[in-house]
Design a protein around this motif. Structure first.
Motif, mmCIF file in Angstrom:
data_model
loop_
_atom_site.group_PDB
_atom_site.id
_atom_site.type_symbol
_atom_site.label_atom_id
_atom_site.label_comp_id
_atom_site.label_asym_id
_atom_site.label_seq_id
_atom_site.Cartn_x
_atom_site.Cartn_y
_atom_site.Cartn_z
ATOM 1 N N PRO A 185 0.890 -1.294 0.046
ATOM 2 C CA PRO A 185 0.045 0.105 -0.162
ATOM 3 C C PRO A 185 1.164 1.269 -0.188
ATOM 4 O O PRO A 185 0.921 2.474 -0.865
ATOM 5 N N GLU A 186 2.108 1.243 0.630
ATOM 6 C CA GLU A 186 2.165 2.164 0.824
ATOM 7 C C GLU A 186 3.693 2.711 -1.106
ATOM 8 O O GLU A 186 4.572 3.798 -0.756
ATOM 9 N N ASP A 187 3.553 2.219 -1.943
ATOM 10 C CA ASP A 187 3.797 1.930 -2.976
ATOM 11 C C ASP A 187 2.630 3.419 -4.017
ATOM 12 O O ASP A 187 2.969 3.204 -4.942
ATOM 13 N N THR A 188 1.305 3.322 -3.232
ATOM 14 C CA THR A 188 0.952 4.199 -3.715
ATOM 15 C C THR A 188 1.312 4.888 -3.987
ATOM 16 O O THR A 188 1.853 5.861 -2.813
ATOM 17 N N ALA A 189 1.142 5.955 -5.464
ATOM 18 C CA ALA A 189 1.594 7.079 -5.815
ATOM 19 C C ALA A 189 1.487 7.260 -7.434
ATOM 20 O O ALA A 189 1.033 6.466 -8.102
ATOM 21 N N VAL A 190 1.224 8.629 -7.897
ATOM 22 C CA VAL A 190 1.471 9.025 -8.868
ATOM 23 C C VAL A 190 3.561 8.562 -8.862
ATOM 24 O O VAL A 190 4.297 9.037 -8.713
ATOM 25 N N TYR A 191 3.161 7.617 -9.878
ATOM 26 C CA TYR A 191 4.743 8.056 -11.137
ATOM 27 C C TYR A 191 4.679 8.058 -11.973
ATOM 28 O O TYR A 191 4.734 8.546 -13.106
ATOM 29 N N TYR A 192 5.753 9.293 -11.778
ATOM 30 C CA TYR A 192 6.074 9.915 -13.178
ATOM 31 C C TYR A 192 7.740 9.705 -13.561
ATOM 32 O O TYR A 192 8.389 8.202 -13.160
ATOM 33 N N CYS A 193 7.994 9.539 -15.293
ATOM 34 C CA CYS A 193 8.925 9.304 -15.772
ATOM 35 C C CYS A 193 9.896 10.499 -16.318
ATOM 36 O O CYS A 193 8.981 11.955 -16.644
ATOM 37 N N ALA A 194 10.877 10.488 -16.282
ATOM 38 C CA ALA A 194 11.888 11.607 -16.204
ATOM 39 C C ALA A 194 13.080 11.149 -16.751
ATOM 40 O O ALA A 194 13.878 9.931 -17.089
ATOM 41 N N ALA A 195 13.787 12.039 -17.280
ATOM 42 C CA ALA A 195 15.046 12.005 -18.483
ATOM 43 C C ALA A 195 15.992 13.224 -18.658
ATOM 44 O O ALA A 195 15.820 14.388 -17.903
ATOM 45 N N ASP A 196 17.513 13.089 -18.516
ATOM 46 C CA ASP A 196 18.350 13.966 -18.286
ATOM 47 C C ASP A 196 19.668 13.081 -18.831
ATOM 48 O O ASP A 196 19.772 11.802 -18.753
ATOM 49 N N SER A 197 20.729 14.393 -19.521
ATOM 50 C CA SER A 197 21.959 14.239 -20.395
ATOM 51 C C SER A 197 22.880 13.666 -19.028
ATOM 52 O O SER A 197 23.761 13.442 -19.835
ATOM 53 N N ARG A 198 22.587 14.336 -18.210
ATOM 54 C CA ARG A 198 23.614 14.897 -17.051
ATOM 55 C C ARG A 198 23.725 12.766 -16.325
ATOM 56 O O ARG A 198 22.845 12.265 -16.209
ATOM 57 N N ARG A 199 24.788 11.772 -16.227
ATOM 58 C CA ARG A 199 24.302 10.457 -16.106
ATOM 59 C C ARG A 199 25.239 10.668 -14.291
ATOM 60 O O ARG A 199 24.508 9.264 -13.489
ATOM 61 N N TYR A 200 26.241 11.305 -14.217
ATOM 62 C CA TYR A 200 26.395 11.542 -12.441
ATOM 63 C C TYR A 200 26.680 12.827 -12.401
ATOM 64 O O TYR A 200 27.285 13.539 -12.736
ATOM 65 N N LEU A 201 26.828 12.344 -10.701
ATOM 66 C CA LEU A 201 26.993 13.831 -10.084
ATOM 67 C C LEU A 201 27.880 13.046 -8.864
ATOM 68 O O LEU A 201 27.218 12.660 -8.111
ATOM 69 N N SER A 202 29.075 13.874 -8.451
ATOM 70 C CA SER A 202 29.690 13.427 -7.333
ATOM 71 C C SER A 202 29.652 12.429 -7.408
ATOM 72 O O SER A 202 29.914 11.153 -6.525
#
Length: 127
Positions: free
Chosen positions: A88-105
């Protein structure tokens, strides 16, 4: 124009499974990090899982490790999120996202600063 189309949400009982799909267009699929985020009512958006299409590296939130799997189909330019043992705690609106940056720190870039976002798909897990 970058477009991300998420689908596959729905109502499922606890313990069940769903597969979300994110179909991408308008950018070079293999050059981006693509991932899934979710936002439950009254909570902040959180990163669920991301995949770096250039090297296949992945990130999973601790809360979904062992239950969710991210994968992709290059021919269809689609990223999937297979979800098992839903709670039940997985209930949510799920969004897909993308970015050209691959790594940060040194870590896979998978956070709320992703440059492109699709509309969400609602996942409801009943107890």
């Amino acid at each position: 124009e970058v477009q991300l189309q998420a689908s596959g949400g729905g109502l499922v009982q606890a313990g069940g499974s769903l597969r979300l799909s994110c179909t991408a267009s308008g950018f070079t699929f293999d050059d981006y990090v693509i991932g899934w985020f979710r936002q439950a009512p009254g909570k902040e958006r959180e990163g669920v899982s991301c995949i770096n299409k250039s090297d296949g590296s992945t990130y999973y939130a601790e809360s979904v490790k062992g239950r969710f799997t991210i994968s992709s189909d290059n021919a269809k330019k689609t990223v999937y999120l297979q979800m098992h043992s839903l709670k039940p705690e997985d209930t949510a609106v799920y969004y897909c996202a993308a970015d050209s940056r691959r790594y940060l720190s040194g870590r896979l870039y998978c956070n709320g600063g992703m440059g492109y976002w699709g509309k969400g798909t609602l996942v409801t897990v009943s107890s």
